[in-house]
Scaffold this active site. Sequence first.
Site, PDB file in Angstrom:
ATOM      1  N   THR B  86       0.701  -1.260  -0.010  1.00  0.00           N
ATOM      2  CA  THR B  86       0.005   0.057  -0.030  1.00  0.00           C
ATOM      3  C   THR B  86       0.814   1.255  -0.101  1.00  0.00           C
ATOM      4  O   THR B  86       0.572   2.188  -0.808  1.00  0.00           O
ATOM      5  CB  THR B  86      -1.000  -0.060   1.371  1.00  0.00           C
ATOM      6  OG1 THR B  86      -1.619  -1.172   1.212  1.00  0.00           O
ATOM      7  CG2 THR B  86      -1.797   1.220   1.279  1.00  0.00           C
ATOM      8  N   THR B 164       2.125  -4.829   4.351  1.00  0.00           N
ATOM      9  CA  THR B 164       2.143  -5.181   5.751  1.00  0.00           C
ATOM     10  C   THR B 164       1.848  -6.708   5.990  1.00  0.00           C
ATOM     11  O   THR B 164       2.481  -7.030   7.188  1.00  0.00           O
ATOM     12  CB  THR B 164       0.982  -4.441   6.495  1.00  0.00           C
ATOM     13  OG1 THR B 164      -0.057  -4.538   5.851  1.00  0.00           O
ATOM     14  CG2 THR B 164       1.072  -3.064   6.261  1.00  0.00           C
ATOM     15  N   ASP B 165       1.225  -7.384   5.303  1.00  0.00           N
ATOM     16  CA  ASP B 165       0.648  -8.722   5.566  1.00  0.00           C
ATOM     17  C   ASP B 165       1.838  -9.707   5.843  1.00  0.00           C
ATOM     18  O   ASP B 165       1.734 -10.265   6.944  1.00  0.00           O
ATOM     19  CB  ASP B 165      -0.128  -9.294   4.446  1.00  0.00           C
ATOM     20  CG  ASP B 165      -1.505  -8.597   4.311  1.00  0.00           C
ATOM     21  OD1 ASP B 165      -1.691  -7.771   4.952  1.00  0.00           O
ATOM     22  OD2 ASP B 165      -2.173  -8.973   3.411  1.00  0.00           O
ATOM     23  N   LYS B 242       1.867  -8.917  12.902  1.00  0.00           N
ATOM     24  CA  LYS B 242       0.748  -8.122  12.516  1.00  0.00           C
ATOM     25  C   LYS B 242      -0.537  -8.644  13.324  1.00  0.00           C
ATOM     26  O   LYS B 242      -0.824  -9.707  13.339  1.00  0.00           O
ATOM     27  CB  LYS B 242       0.453  -8.124  11.051  1.00  0.00           C
ATOM     28  CG  LYS B 242      -0.578  -7.213  10.712  1.00  0.00           C
ATOM     29  CD  LYS B 242      -1.016  -7.258   9.089  1.00  0.00           C
ATOM     30  CE  LYS B 242      -1.916  -5.872   8.754  1.00  0.00           C
ATOM     31  NZ  LYS B 242      -2.181  -6.251   7.207  1.00  0.00           N
TER      32      LYS B 242
END
Lengths: 482, 424
Positions: B86, B164-165, B242
């Site tokens: 992102t 991020t994942d 996360k």
Amino acid sequence: MDLIYSKVSLKSGLEIHQQLDTGKLFSRTPSLLRSDFPHYEIKRKLHKIAGETGEIDAAVQHEASLDKEFIYQGYNDTISLVELDESPPQEIDRQALDEALKIALLLNCEIYPVSQIMRKTVIDGSNTSGFQRTVLIAHSGSMDCSFGKVPIETVILEEDAARIVEKKENQTIYRLDRLGIPLVEIATSPVLDTPDKIKEAALKLGEILRACKVKRGIGTIRQDLNISIKGHNRVEIKGFQDPKLMIKTIDLEIVRQQEELKKGKIKGGVRNVLDDASTEFLRPIPGKARMYPETDLLLLKISRDHINKIKKNLPKLKHEIRDELKKKGLSDELINLVLDGNLDEFEILMRVYDKDANLIAKMITLWRQDLAAKNKKTLEEVKNILNENILESILEKVASKEISESDVRSIMIKIYQKVPLDEALKIDKQSDDQLEEKIRNIIKENPGLRPNAYMGLMISKLGKDVDKRKAMEILKRIVNIK
Amino acid sequence: MAELNFNSGDYVKLRLALEEREGILLESQDSSIILLKLESGYNIGIPKENILDAKLINKFKEEKKETKIINTEGKPSIGLIITGGTIASKLDPKTGGVKPLTEVSEFLKFYPEILDITNIKKIDVPFMIASESMTSEHWIKIAETAEKMLDDPEIKGIIITHGTDFLAYTASALAFMIKDLNKPIVLTYSQKSVDRASSDAQLNLQCAARMALSDCAEVMIVGHASINDDFCFALPATKTRKLHSSRRDAFKAVNDTPIAKIWPEKIEFLKTHNVRNNKKPILDKSFSDKVALIKFYPGQTPDILDFYALKYKGVVIEASGLGHLPVSESGNSWIPTIKKHIKNGFVICAAAQTIFGRLDPLVYSNGRELLDAGVIFLEDMLAETALVKLSYVLGHYGWKIKVNEKMLENIAGELKTNLTLDSQ
């Protein structure tokens, strides 16, 4: 005065924002404004960003202030991660969408079969996300006014912004409770060329909105005016909802625009109405560079079937209901009382007995109010005893002619005094017969008089407490028979 | 229906049964619908079958705007590695979707704040992919790109932007791979795309830049400490997970505490760390892909291990509680199957399904049976970190006989001797 308005070629259109009385538009939290102490505060900043086309919008540029800090107040039970900009939006609220469609259809608009939910960049902090979600619902409608049809350009469904609690130099505090409440925005064409027309159009739009599920009270409707005179660019006036200030605001704005024209200035802009009806500059008019798609949601599709379903159940407007009640024979006073929250009950009872709208209107309004006043009770308490079911039972007896219309009030009083329903209904039949007997005797003794004269006689012979209405009814029946 | 031979971005006039509509043509995800941007800026959809005629008014011309890296003298330099996600995506006006950046220079156009305190000496884009598409090959590529920057004395630190994942996996892999680290390696991210004024990327990058210039020679994840836009945490590479799908502060240290608190203008270190030095970093970049992560659930049968043992070298099992699986007392005992495969050289590790806390095989007999059967209990190591580590350890042929020892050796801070209340 109209002459002057036409001389300057006044052009104006209304833009009305009305809160809907549903849940939030893109989260499943309630649309609840709160005054209790907030549960938490969070701290945020916003950044200047380029729009879809790479340019920074004039309005956005104006608002941009990188060092500003925003504090948002929230509640654990009524503010979700969506309002906090910590979670993607949920699907559009179906009830809010349906209300917007109703409003669009009442305004004879064409509904867009497919539309895209957009993000309108707003960086004054009133939206945690930095944008307001907004979607175009309908276009090309019209509204009938006494001076002709007012074209409706667009109907838009959007999120309301967070409300300001406190504004300091480099920090603004907002409360998140208002953020996300659905707003319907209606824009008329700029065809209103006198203040009277503007005022009438505004009132008419208000009436249409109130036929739907909208929030009531201060702050639930906000009205803007787009206004220009010949040679001047469009000016958008915000906060134009006080009917008392409308005409003065328009006059002052015309003078202001004339002054600007003299100085060779024609720049439009967004202005805000002040308490004295004058206006102050807020920001430049936003352009299309401010809008880009809400990438987290699917296209909004509205099927023909769905539109037809809503069309079948469109609410009636107040003036239409008023006309109908008038045709049924109600006085203006009774119409007002019935429209003040008693319409449903009125319509249900009319289905039981439809011969006398006045009787039913009085039963549910005046007579119950009267009992409450006389017995120093609240109207609610009286309504609990003389409820819809009880009134229905009374009217069934009237419909089957077991009792007469003139008995209804005294039966209601008896029931209020805790006389069982069956008994209250029976006793009156007997006294009715006795009264008729007495009246027959009076007529027999004094034949050939006019009804008014008989009435006088009845009062003197039967006493002041006689039910005049009932006596008159019986008298008319007997005289007519003769 | 009319033939539509236009490209998105073109300004067109469409004739429908009752009206005409003008606007900019946009692609839509729904092939039966075209999107039109109206003069007001709103987009509406029109079913293609409703279009009777279409006329081109203005052809779309793409304007290429080059953004140059403008460095100011006197500021320290950093290196930037962009890998996708992102943080390196933007809105595509033609489709209305979010797509990866195409030009390196765009990154700095979107995030000018990063240049407040640093110059960017080098930007490398080894690949542009979402983090779920990454493999150990990508970890190695990032490490190789970083190695050049580590060897460049003018570059004070490295910022790696990442989806991020699976960011925490890459962070662990880099921490295992790079020995004798001499300067900061900061991984950062964003949860909200850059087109939003509320994007979390700006603060994350500002703080990442601040950290990259610090004296902390560690691999770190830098991002929002809370949902406030005030400061970030620098989190340890191998002890971070996360823990939220959408919040700004999605990353949390597990069984550990943040290394530092970072504001755009200052850093407050919260514990001791490896300091900037003049060592020459060594890259040890062997991974095996024949490893898997399995989560145990009630009713799961041990034949899942038969399946993996066919093609894999080892598994990490997310076991329950202190490290439990059904044993001999159960009708569904895993013990015989575990013994059979371990005997054949298959590696079976256990990590905590509870995420927080340490495994302890000695509290219940259940754990002791598993320990006796040869299961490696990975203490307080995160299951995800454990997977990366197993992949790393099994990628080294020479360690074959000491897998157990290597898995329990603290290579990059993945094991902590004492769990304290502040590390949960």
